[in-house]
Design a protein around this motif. Sequence first.
Motif, PDB file in Angstrom:
ATOM      1  N   VAL A 111       0.837  -1.200   0.000  1.00  0.00           N
ATOM      2  CA  VAL A 111       0.000   0.000   0.000  1.00  0.00           C
ATOM      3  C   VAL A 111       0.871   1.247   0.000  1.00  0.00           C
ATOM      4  CG1 VAL A 111      -1.793   1.245   1.262  1.00  0.00           C
ATOM      5  CG2 VAL A 111      -1.788  -1.244   1.258  1.00  0.00           C
ATOM      6  N   LYS A 112       0.467   2.219  -0.825  1.00  0.00           N
ATOM      7  CA  LYS A 112       1.080   3.545  -0.820  1.00  0.00           C
ATOM      8  C   LYS A 112      -0.028   4.573  -0.634  1.00  0.00           C
ATOM      9  CE  LYS A 112       5.133   2.635  -3.635  1.00  0.00           C
ATOM     10  NZ  LYS A 112       5.902   3.041  -4.814  1.00  0.00           N
ATOM     11  N   VAL A 113       0.168   5.456   0.338  1.00  0.00           N
ATOM     12  CA  VAL A 113      -0.767   6.554   0.585  1.00  0.00           C
ATOM     13  C   VAL A 113      -0.039   7.835   0.222  1.00  0.00           C
ATOM     14  CG1 VAL A 113      -2.153   7.760   2.300  1.00  0.00           C
ATOM     15  CG2 VAL A 113      -1.911   5.278   2.426  1.00  0.00           C
TER      16      VAL A 113
ATOM     17  N   LYS B 120       2.453   0.166   6.062  1.00  0.00           N
ATOM     18  CA  LYS B 120       2.205  -1.245   6.371  1.00  0.00           C
ATOM     19  C   LYS B 120       0.709  -1.476   6.439  1.00  0.00           C
ATOM     20  CE  LYS B 120       6.425  -2.341   8.795  1.00  0.00           C
ATOM     21  NZ  LYS B 120       7.019  -2.873  10.013  1.00  0.00           N
ATOM     22  N   ALA B 121       0.268  -2.598   5.871  1.00  0.00           N
ATOM     23  CA  ALA B 121      -1.145  -2.961   5.878  1.00  0.00           C
ATOM     24  C   ALA B 121      -1.305  -4.347   6.477  1.00  0.00           C
ATOM     25  CB  ALA B 121      -1.706  -2.924   4.463  1.00  0.00           C
TER      26      ALA B 121
ATOM     27  N   ALA C 257     -11.063  -7.321   5.777  1.00  0.00           N
ATOM     28  CA  ALA C 257     -10.741  -5.992   5.269  1.00  0.00           C
ATOM     29  C   ALA C 257      -9.226  -5.778   5.310  1.00  0.00           C
ATOM     30  CB  ALA C 257     -11.431  -4.916   6.103  1.00  0.00           C
ATOM     31  N   LEU C 258      -8.758  -4.837   4.504  1.00  0.00           N
ATOM     32  CA  LEU C 258      -7.364  -4.423   4.537  1.00  0.00           C
ATOM     33  C   LEU C 258      -7.319  -3.123   5.330  1.00  0.00           C
ATOM     34  CD1 LEU C 258      -4.592  -5.302   3.377  1.00  0.00           C
ATOM     35  CD2 LEU C 258      -4.953  -3.628   1.577  1.00  0.00           C
ATOM     36  N   VAL C 259      -6.557  -3.105   6.406  1.00  0.00           N
ATOM     37  CA  VAL C 259      -6.500  -1.951   7.298  1.00  0.00           C
ATOM     38  C   VAL C 259      -5.075  -1.422   7.303  1.00  0.00           C
ATOM     39  CG1 VAL C 259      -6.855  -1.134   9.654  1.00  0.00           C
ATOM     40  CG2 VAL C 259      -8.326  -2.922   8.726  1.00  0.00           C
ATOM     41  N   PHE C 260      -4.933  -0.101   7.134  1.00  0.00           N
ATOM     42  CA  PHE C 260      -3.626   0.522   7.194  1.00  0.00           C
ATOM     43  C   PHE C 260      -3.772   1.920   7.763  1.00  0.00           C
ATOM     44  CE2 PHE C 260      -5.482   0.594   3.022  1.00  0.00           C
ATOM     45  CZ  PHE C 260      -5.421   1.911   2.596  1.00  0.00           C
ATOM     46  N   LYS C 261      -2.649   2.444   8.248  1.00  0.00           N
ATOM     47  CA  LYS C 261      -2.689   3.709   8.977  1.00  0.00           C
ATOM     48  C   LYS C 261      -1.551   4.602   8.523  1.00  0.00           C
ATOM     49  CE  LYS C 261      -3.215   5.270  13.702  1.00  0.00           C
ATOM     50  NZ  LYS C 261      -3.393   4.881  15.088  1.00  0.00           N
TER      51      LYS C 261
END
Length: 156
Positions: free
Chosen positions: A103-105, A111-112, A118-122
């Motif tokens: 994941v890239k935000v 990190k996911a 569900a896929l959860v990332f912060k």
Amino acid sequence: MKKSWPLAAALGLLMQAPAFAIDAKYRQKLERSGCTQVSELQGCDINKTRAENAKAGFVTEAPGGNAGQGAQASQSPYAGNWLAVGPSGDTVAKIHIDNREHVKVNGKAVKARRSDGALVFKQGFITYTIQGDRRLKGEDTWCDSDARTTGKIVAD
């Protein structure tokens, strides 16, 4: 009294014998069909192929023309470009997820983890949640714990 003790011990040992719920043939049918024991109870047919069950809506991914290529053959339900949209309609973040669920935000890798389908990332104070079941509508959300705001995540 002394004669019943060995009988009780033998009975106890027999009660602890392992039980195997799935035999080898049944497991092969499940793997071939793409079904699970739960989806079989919901109507997934273990005597059909994975592609046939995918058409019926029981399997999330059907093998494509490149089925022999291992991990590249399956498409992650999270893969793609996403937009986190604020309550007023403005873009909070641009999210990119590849097939390996990296994941890239806003261009920065995060990190996911998978949690309950569900896929959860912060990133910072914002927690993003994208559901794996694409039939669920309106459940892809983000939450800012600092500003106490939430919004939805839509496909880009």
